[in-house]
Design an enzyme around this catalytic site. Sequence first.
Site, PDB file in Angstrom:
ATOM      1  CG  ASN A   6      36.415  64.277   8.073  1.00  0.00           C
ATOM      2  OD1 ASN A   6      35.626  63.338   8.230  1.00  0.00           O
ATOM      3  ND2 ASN A   6      36.024  65.511   7.786  1.00  0.00           N
ATOM      4  CE  LYS A   8      35.841  66.182   3.886  1.00  0.00           C
ATOM      5  NZ  LYS A   8      35.705  67.527   3.456  1.00  0.00           N
ATOM      6  CG  HIS A  91      33.999  68.933   9.312  1.00  0.00           C
ATOM      7  ND1 HIS A  91      33.488  69.418   8.128  1.00  0.00           N
ATOM      8  CD2 HIS A  91      35.274  68.566   9.050  1.00  0.00           C
ATOM      9  CE1 HIS A  91      34.425  69.337   7.196  1.00  0.00           C
ATOM     10  NE2 HIS A  91      35.519  68.819   7.726  1.00  0.00           N
ATOM     11  CD  GLU A  93      32.486  68.743   4.638  1.00  0.00           C
ATOM     12  OE1 GLU A  93      32.346  67.599   5.110  1.00  0.00           O
ATOM     13  OE2 GLU A  93      33.425  69.062   3.889  1.00  0.00           O
ATOM     14  CD  GLU A 157      39.169  70.924   9.002  1.00  0.00           C
ATOM     15  OE1 GLU A 157      39.935  70.119   8.475  1.00  0.00           O
ATOM     16  OE2 GLU A 157      37.949  70.746   9.048  1.00  0.00           O
ATOM     17  N   GLY A 163      38.306  71.041   0.656  1.00  0.00           N
ATOM     18  CA  GLY A 163      37.860  70.363  -0.558  1.00  0.00           C
ATOM     19  C   GLY A 163      37.964  71.226  -1.805  1.00  0.00           C
ATOM     20  CB  SER A 193      43.219  71.724   0.056  1.00  0.00           C
ATOM     21  OG  SER A 193      41.871  71.869  -0.362  1.00  0.00           O
TER      22      SER A 193
HETATM   23  C1  PEP Z   1      38.197  68.123   6.132  1.00  0.00           C
HETATM   24  O1  PEP Z   1      37.221  67.528   5.749  1.00  0.00           O
HETATM   25  O2  PEP Z   1      38.360  68.267   7.342  1.00  0.00           O
HETATM   26  C2  PEP Z   1      39.168  68.621   5.151  1.00  0.00           C
HETATM   27  C3  PEP Z   1      40.155  69.345   5.578  1.00  0.00           C
HETATM   28  O3  PEP Z   1      38.949  68.280   3.836  1.00  0.00           O
HETATM   29  P1  PEP Z   1      40.011  68.435   2.609  1.00  0.00           P
HETATM   30  O4  PEP Z   1      41.357  67.946   3.108  1.00  0.00           O
HETATM   31  O5  PEP Z   1      39.459  67.564   1.522  1.00  0.00           O
HETATM   32  O6  PEP Z   1      40.051  69.873   2.251  1.00  0.00           O
END
Ligand code: PEP
Length: 233
Positions: A6, A8, A91, A93, A157, A163, A193
Amino acid sequence: MLVAGNWKMFKGPGETLAFCRALRAVPRPADVDVVVCPPYVSLAEAVQVLAGTEVGVFAQNCHWADDGAFTGEVSASMLLELGVYGTIVGHSERRQLFGETDEAVGRRARAALDAGLDVIACVGETEAERDAGETEAVLRRQVSALEHDDNLVIAYEPVWAIGTGRTATPEMAQEAHEIVKSVLDVPLLYGGSVKPENARELLAQPAVDGALVGGASLDLPSFEAICRAGSRS
Ligand code: PEP
């Protein structure tokens, strides 16, 4: 095993061309499906460069209507016209920063699936919800807004792991995945992460069918390393 990157709001069309050309050239394990999710403006470049490869190109969101007065939104038929294969929906976000509800996420997923896109629907609890012992209830509520479909994948997630450099332990991921699977038995990705250093252990959990990777998917060597970590061969 599925590993999805992803991106973003990173990588415009120029960077996308360069990244996808390099990705095209690297050998990938045969038992790992690889997906990249560039921003809308870069989808056409990704589709063009990755045509004829096994790498799927997904959008990061998709509206439920086919067209209409929905400023800033993009429909499934528009994505299909571009050659896009699937989309992320829900997501954290989008949920946290743009007010997307379970109901909206469910509508987005249904419309995308009905139109013929594959869908990665994201669910996950916040830190406050985990601390309050609400993880199971939150996951059940979010997953219940979705309907079973052969082309639906869910990404667990935990919001506190996205992040932040903090990951769920493999046991926490396994436990959450069992809850999700008890509501909807579809393939499940872990996200939060994921890095080359922790991918193998997370992906080895029996209820983990892949990873949704944010930050570490922007760098080709680390994305490749996570893809290799997903291989069982
Ligand atoms: C994501 O954006 O779905 C995500 C898991 O981000 P990160 O791996 O940076 O934590």
